[in-house]
Design a protein around this motif. Structure first.
Motif, PDB file in Angstrom:
ATOM      1  N   PRO A 211     -32.428  50.812  14.087  1.00  0.00           N
ATOM      2  CA  PRO A 211     -33.819  50.446  14.426  1.00  0.00           C
ATOM      3  C   PRO A 211     -34.830  51.806  14.129  1.00  0.00           C
TER       4      PRO A 211
ATOM      5  N   TYR B 225     -35.773  49.883  11.344  1.00  0.00           N
ATOM      6  CA  TYR B 225     -35.566  49.185  10.215  1.00  0.00           C
ATOM      7  C   TYR B 225     -34.378  48.366  10.113  1.00  0.00           C
ATOM      8  N   ASP B 226     -33.900  47.840  11.528  1.00  0.00           N
ATOM      9  CA  ASP B 226     -32.642  46.893  11.496  1.00  0.00           C
ATOM     10  C   ASP B 226     -32.971  45.424  11.106  1.00  0.00           C
ATOM     11  N   LEU B 227     -34.576  45.394  11.394  1.00  0.00           N
ATOM     12  CA  LEU B 227     -34.959  43.872  10.772  1.00  0.00           C
ATOM     13  C   LEU B 227     -34.460  43.661   9.512  1.00  0.00           C
ATOM     14  N   TYR B 228     -34.049  44.729   8.564  1.00  0.00           N
ATOM     15  CA  TYR B 228     -33.956  44.391   6.918  1.00  0.00           C
ATOM     16  C   TYR B 228     -32.266  43.958   7.081  1.00  0.00           C
TER      17      TYR B 228
END
Length: 89
Positions: free
Chosen positions: A22, A24-27
């Protein structure tokens, strides 16, 4: 120096396994691998591998619709791009 190459299956598999912390974990890819690989490898989606001077995969990008983000202004003259790399340190 970096080089861009149209993505191949080996790099697509590597990219699908990358995990980001997180926020950036949405990627992180969560789709079934078969569907994901078909999507990344389809020429219409314009995915490219980015390699360093040692030919190591360090990032990837998408040019076109797949690189668009919600709310962006994508007029006919604009080029949509998405970049991701192995780590966000």
């Amino acid at each position: 120096m970096f080089a861009f190459h149209q993505i191949n299956e080996n790099n697509a598999r590597a990219i699908a396994s990358w995990r980001y912390e997180p926020p950036y974990d949405l990627y992180n890819y969560l789709e079934e691998e078969t569907n994901l690989l078909q999507h990344i490898l389809h020429p219409q989606n314009n995915f490219y591998s980015i390699v360093d001077e040692n030919s190591e995969l360090v990032a990837y990008c998408s040019f076109g619709q797949d690189g668009q983000v919600t709310g962006g202004n994508y007029c006919d003259r604009a080029r949509s791009t998405f970049f991701s790399k192995t780590s966000w340190v």
